[in-house]
Design a protein around this motif. Sequence first.
Motif, PDB file in Angstrom:
ATOM      1  N   TYR A  52     -76.228 -19.616 -31.449  1.00 34.14           N
ATOM      2  CA  TYR A  52     -75.242 -20.683 -31.661  1.00 34.14           C
ATOM      3  C   TYR A  52     -75.919 -22.054 -31.735  1.00 34.14           C
ATOM      4  O   TYR A  52     -75.612 -22.856 -32.621  1.00 34.14           O
ATOM      5  CB  TYR A  52     -74.206 -20.660 -30.537  1.00 34.14           C
ATOM      6  CG  TYR A  52     -73.245 -21.812 -30.580  1.00 34.14           C
ATOM      7  CD1 TYR A  52     -72.210 -21.825 -31.505  1.00 34.14           C
ATOM      8  CD2 TYR A  52     -73.372 -22.887 -29.709  1.00 34.14           C
ATOM      9  CE1 TYR A  52     -71.324 -22.886 -31.557  1.00 34.14           C
ATOM     10  CE2 TYR A  52     -72.493 -23.947 -29.755  1.00 34.14           C
ATOM     11  CZ  TYR A  52     -71.469 -23.943 -30.692  1.00 34.14           C
ATOM     12  OH  TYR A  52     -70.610 -25.001 -30.747  1.00 34.14           O
ATOM     13  N   LEU A  53     -76.828 -22.325 -30.808  1.00 32.39           N
ATOM     14  CA  LEU A  53     -77.481 -23.634 -30.795  1.00 32.39           C
ATOM     15  C   LEU A  53     -78.362 -23.842 -32.020  1.00 32.39           C
ATOM     16  O   LEU A  53     -78.400 -24.946 -32.585  1.00 32.39           O
ATOM     17  CB  LEU A  53     -78.306 -23.804 -29.521  1.00 32.39           C
ATOM     18  CG  LEU A  53     -77.504 -23.931 -28.229  1.00 32.39           C
ATOM     19  CD1 LEU A  53     -78.430 -23.961 -27.022  1.00 32.39           C
ATOM     20  CD2 LEU A  53     -76.617 -25.161 -28.264  1.00 32.39           C
ATOM     21  N   SER A  54     -79.063 -22.803 -32.464  1.00 30.11           N
ATOM     22  CA  SER A  54     -79.892 -22.966 -33.655  1.00 30.11           C
ATOM     23  C   SER A  54     -79.022 -23.142 -34.898  1.00 30.11           C
ATOM     24  O   SER A  54     -79.377 -23.891 -35.816  1.00 30.11           O
ATOM     25  CB  SER A  54     -80.831 -21.778 -33.821  1.00 30.11           C
ATOM     26  OG  SER A  54     -80.107 -20.601 -34.075  1.00 30.11           O
ATOM     27  N   PHE A  55     -77.878 -22.478 -34.934  1.00 27.70           N
ATOM     28  CA  PHE A  55     -76.950 -22.671 -36.051  1.00 27.70           C
ATOM     29  C   PHE A  55     -76.433 -24.107 -36.092  1.00 27.70           C
ATOM     30  O   PHE A  55     -76.375 -24.730 -37.156  1.00 27.70           O
ATOM     31  CB  PHE A  55     -75.783 -21.685 -35.935  1.00 27.70           C
ATOM     32  CG  PHE A  55     -74.762 -21.809 -37.018  1.00 27.70           C
ATOM     33  CD1 PHE A  55     -75.033 -21.329 -38.289  1.00 27.70           C
ATOM     34  CD2 PHE A  55     -73.539 -22.393 -36.761  1.00 27.70           C
ATOM     35  CE1 PHE A  55     -74.090 -21.437 -39.296  1.00 27.70           C
ATOM     36  CE2 PHE A  55     -72.594 -22.510 -37.758  1.00 27.70           C
ATOM     37  CZ  PHE A  55     -72.866 -22.033 -39.034  1.00 27.70           C
ATOM     38  N   GLN A  56     -76.082 -24.651 -34.922  1.00 27.41           N
ATOM     39  CA  GLN A  56     -75.600 -26.029 -34.868  1.00 27.41           C
ATOM     40  C   GLN A  56     -76.697 -27.013 -35.283  1.00 27.41           C
ATOM     41  O   GLN A  56     -76.429 -27.989 -35.991  1.00 27.41           O
ATOM     42  CB  GLN A  56     -75.100 -26.365 -33.455  1.00 27.41           C
ATOM     43  CG  GLN A  56     -73.853 -25.620 -33.061  1.00 27.41           C
ATOM     44  CD  GLN A  56     -72.679 -25.945 -33.959  1.00 27.41           C
ATOM     45  OE1 GLN A  56     -72.489 -27.083 -34.375  1.00 27.41           O
ATOM     46  NE2 GLN A  56     -71.893 -24.934 -34.265  1.00 27.41           N
ATOM     47  N   ALA A  57     -77.927 -26.769 -34.857  1.00 32.87           N
ATOM     48  CA  ALA A  57     -79.034 -27.639 -35.250  1.00 32.87           C
ATOM     49  C   ALA A  57     -79.274 -27.561 -36.747  1.00 32.87           C
ATOM     50  O   ALA A  57     -79.565 -28.584 -37.397  1.00 32.87           O
ATOM     51  CB  ALA A  57     -80.298 -27.239 -34.486  1.00 32.87           C
ATOM     52  N   GLN A  58     -79.150 -26.388 -37.320  1.00 34.06           N
ATOM     53  CA  GLN A  58     -79.326 -26.221 -38.769  1.00 34.06           C
ATOM     54  C   GLN A  58     -78.234 -26.946 -39.535  1.00 34.06           C
ATOM     55  O   GLN A  58     -78.501 -27.580 -40.563  1.00 34.06           O
ATOM     56  CB  GLN A  58     -79.313 -24.731 -39.114  1.00 34.06           C
ATOM     57  CG  GLN A  58     -79.807 -24.414 -40.489  1.00 34.06           C
ATOM     58  CD  GLN A  58     -81.298 -24.648 -40.638  1.00 34.06           C
ATOM     59  OE1 GLN A  58     -82.039 -24.546 -39.673  1.00 34.06           O
ATOM     60  NE2 GLN A  58     -81.717 -24.981 -41.833  1.00 34.06           N
ATOM     61  N   ILE A  59     -77.005 -26.878 -39.069  1.00 38.92           N
ATOM     62  CA  ILE A  59     -75.888 -27.597 -39.705  1.00 38.92           C
ATOM     63  C   ILE A  59     -76.140 -29.098 -39.647  1.00 38.92           C
ATOM     64  O   ILE A  59     -75.952 -29.807 -40.641  1.00 38.92           O
ATOM     65  CB  ILE A  59     -74.553 -27.233 -39.025  1.00 38.92           C
ATOM     66  CG1 ILE A  59     -74.206 -25.774 -39.260  1.00 38.92           C
ATOM     67  CG2 ILE A  59     -73.422 -28.144 -39.479  1.00 38.92           C
ATOM     68  CD1 ILE A  59     -73.824 -25.438 -40.681  1.00 38.92           C
ATOM     69  N   GLN A  60     -76.572 -29.603 -38.486  1.00 37.15           N
ATOM     70  CA  GLN A  60     -76.827 -31.032 -38.333  1.00 37.15           C
ATOM     71  C   GLN A  60     -77.969 -31.472 -39.254  1.00 37.15           C
ATOM     72  O   GLN A  60     -77.877 -32.529 -39.897  1.00 37.15           O
ATOM     73  CB  GLN A  60     -77.175 -31.346 -36.881  1.00 37.15           C
ATOM     74  CG  GLN A  60     -77.335 -32.812 -36.598  1.00 37.15           C
ATOM     75  CD  GLN A  60     -77.654 -33.060 -35.131  1.00 37.15           C
ATOM     76  OE1 GLN A  60     -77.825 -32.125 -34.364  1.00 37.15           O
ATOM     77  NE2 GLN A  60     -77.738 -34.329 -34.768  1.00 37.15           N
TER      78      GLN A  60
END
Length: 69
Positions: A52-60
């Motif tokens: 989840y955190l890596s997905f959010q960082a990728q989106i940002q």
Amino acid sequence: MQNQRNERVLPIARSSRSHPWQRFFSIANQLRYGLIFLVLLSLLPTGGLLIYLSFQAQIQQSRSLQEER
């Protein structure tokens, strides 16, 4: 004397075969399955959180690259 000793051992061995669930609850199996359960209990939430955190960082990062364009 050897025959008497064998006669005492055989009924115990036969009784353990008639109850397979007793082997499932042996100390060795309890330790084995307990350790597997603890590993899964710790790895699955940690892995999910990291995904989840890596997905959010990728989106940002994707949004910031789009703004720069």
